[in-house]
Design a protein around this motif. Sequence first.
Motif, mmCIF file in Angstrom:
data_model
loop_
_atom_site.group_PDB
_atom_site.id
_atom_site.type_symbol
_atom_site.label_atom_id
_atom_site.label_comp_id
_atom_site.label_asym_id
_atom_site.label_seq_id
_atom_site.Cartn_x
_atom_site.Cartn_y
_atom_site.Cartn_z
ATOM 1 N N ARG A 56 0.827 -1.270 0.126
ATOM 2 C CA ARG A 56 0.009 -0.003 0.071
ATOM 3 C C ARG A 56 0.866 1.225 0.245
ATOM 4 N N LEU A 57 0.519 2.216 -0.711
ATOM 5 C CA LEU A 57 1.140 3.655 -0.337
ATOM 6 C C LEU A 57 0.785 4.135 1.079
ATOM 7 N N THR A 58 1.886 4.863 1.286
ATOM 8 C CA THR A 58 1.709 5.698 2.526
ATOM 9 C C THR A 58 0.960 7.098 2.063
ATOM 10 N N GLU A 59 0.715 7.779 3.122
ATOM 11 C CA GLU A 59 0.171 9.219 2.900
ATOM 12 C C GLU A 59 1.647 9.880 2.048
ATOM 13 N N ASP A 60 2.499 9.859 2.547
ATOM 14 C CA ASP A 60 3.763 10.506 1.730
ATOM 15 C C ASP A 60 3.757 9.886 0.244
ATOM 16 N N GLY A 61 3.381 8.759 0.169
ATOM 17 C CA GLY A 61 3.806 7.921 -1.081
ATOM 18 C C GLY A 61 2.659 8.271 -2.034
ATOM 19 N N ALA A 62 1.508 8.352 -1.580
ATOM 20 C CA ALA A 62 0.589 9.025 -2.403
ATOM 21 C C ALA A 62 0.721 10.495 -2.760
ATOM 22 N N ALA A 63 0.940 11.399 -1.921
ATOM 23 C CA ALA A 63 1.290 12.770 -2.282
ATOM 24 C C ALA A 63 2.407 12.966 -3.272
ATOM 25 N N LEU A 64 3.687 12.267 -3.174
ATOM 26 C CA LEU A 64 4.682 12.130 -3.845
ATOM 27 C C LEU A 64 4.092 11.867 -5.423
ATOM 28 N N LEU A 65 3.470 10.394 -5.490
ATOM 29 C CA LEU A 65 2.839 9.851 -6.780
ATOM 30 C C LEU A 65 2.096 11.107 -7.446
ATOM 31 N N ASP A 66 1.336 12.014 -6.710
ATOM 32 C CA ASP A 66 0.704 13.016 -7.249
ATOM 33 C C ASP A 66 1.442 13.949 -8.004
ATOM 34 N N GLU A 67 2.730 14.356 -7.250
ATOM 35 C CA GLU A 67 3.379 14.924 -7.963
ATOM 36 C C GLU A 67 4.045 14.576 -9.203
ATOM 37 N N LEU A 68 4.399 13.227 -9.109
ATOM 38 C CA LEU A 68 5.298 12.534 -10.111
ATOM 39 C C LEU A 68 4.405 12.173 -11.364
ATOM 40 N N LYS A 69 2.894 12.187 -11.231
ATOM 41 C CA LYS A 69 2.075 11.898 -12.330
ATOM 42 C C LYS A 69 2.069 13.132 -13.092
ATOM 43 N N ALA A 70 1.997 14.457 -12.515
ATOM 44 C CA ALA A 70 1.722 15.603 -13.155
ATOM 45 C C ALA A 70 3.264 15.796 -13.930
ATOM 46 N N LEU A 71 4.222 15.509 -13.201
ATOM 47 C CA LEU A 71 5.712 15.673 -13.990
ATOM 48 C C LEU A 71 5.717 14.560 -15.287
ATOM 49 N N SER A 72 5.132 13.511 -15.079
ATOM 50 C CA SER A 72 5.180 12.527 -16.159
ATOM 51 C C SER A 72 4.256 12.849 -17.281
ATOM 52 N N ASP A 73 3.089 13.580 -16.936
ATOM 53 C CA ASP A 73 2.431 14.123 -17.904
ATOM 54 C C ASP A 73 3.202 15.053 -18.852
ATOM 55 N N GLU A 74 3.984 16.044 -18.172
ATOM 56 C CA GLU A 74 4.771 17.044 -19.135
ATOM 57 C C GLU A 74 5.929 16.230 -19.806
ATOM 58 N N HIS A 75 6.516 15.220 -19.119
ATOM 59 C CA HIS A 75 7.642 14.255 -19.823
ATOM 60 C C HIS A 75 6.848 13.637 -20.817
ATOM 61 N N GLU A 76 5.749 13.062 -20.957
ATOM 62 C CA GLU A 76 5.073 12.493 -21.774
ATOM 63 C C GLU A 76 4.978 13.406 -23.128
ATOM 64 N N GLY A 77 4.503 14.851 -22.894
ATOM 65 C CA GLY A 77 4.339 15.502 -23.622
ATOM 66 C C GLY A 77 5.341 15.953 -24.621
ATOM 67 N N ILE A 78 6.585 16.134 -23.820
ATOM 68 C CA ILE A 78 7.671 16.527 -24.363
ATOM 69 C C ILE A 78 8.325 15.276 -25.381
ATOM 70 N N VAL A 79 8.548 14.207 -24.658
ATOM 71 C CA VAL A 79 8.723 13.257 -25.384
ATOM 72 C C VAL A 79 8.200 12.759 -26.691
ATOM 73 N N ALA A 80 6.770 12.902 -26.861
ATOM 74 C CA ALA A 80 5.971 12.741 -27.974
ATOM 75 C C ALA A 80 5.671 13.949 -28.702
ATOM 76 N N GLU A 81 6.326 14.987 -28.372
ATOM 77 C CA GLU A 81 6.073 16.320 -29.126
ATOM 78 C C GLU A 81 6.199 16.477 -30.534
ATOM 79 N N THR A 82 6.930 15.565 -31.358
ATOM 80 C CA THR A 82 6.899 15.318 -32.719
ATOM 81 C C THR A 82 5.672 14.505 -33.319
ATOM 82 N N LEU A 83 5.298 13.950 -32.436
ATOM 83 C CA LEU A 83 4.026 13.033 -32.917
ATOM 84 C C LEU A 83 2.459 13.777 -32.696
ATOM 85 N N ASN A 84 1.669 13.771 -33.543
ATOM 86 C CA ASN A 84 0.293 13.998 -33.428
ATOM 87 C C ASN A 84 -0.650 12.960 -32.690
#
Length: 166
Positions: A111-139
């Motif tokens: 199970r995630l701890t409260e700290d784990g859940a909070a960090l994962l929320d931040e990581l998912k936002a960064l992951s969305d940015e990362h995915e957008g940049i990595v795939a920016e040459t693709l429609n």
Amino acid sequence: MKDGGAAAKGRGKTAGLRMGILPDLLAYHLRCAHVAVFQHFNRTLGVHGISGPQFGTLLLIEANPGVSQSSIAEALRFDRSTLVQIVDRLEDRGLVKREPSAQDRRSHALRLTEDGAALLDELKALSDEHEGIVAETLNEDERKSLLALLERLHTPGPPRPEGRAG
């Protein structure tokens, strides 16, 4: 087939290097893409000291509270000892907790701890940015097609008749 003997262009030390058949090999392009994606991943999500396998583990625990280590290892295609090390690191950081499994006394429910859940929320936002940049040459259609093609490459299909490679 393309001219595999053509010189590499604009690649620093490899400029002028003859590439042989490498440009025609899926494995070569998958490896180059893997390196590029994970270098960018490490520059973005890695600032939190989280590796790709740790991020995948956190995502699976969030989506499946109480999941077993062996289920995560199978989903991420790791051997169990590798996953134990990943979970140990996450537990040492206070992001994940192991609990006795209600179904199997020999395994742990994660199970995630409260700290784990909070960090994962931040990581998912960064992951969305990362995915957008990595795939920016693709429609969007190209991105969906690439995901579908990659999934076909790593998902087993029906058994092939003996003696047939493809």
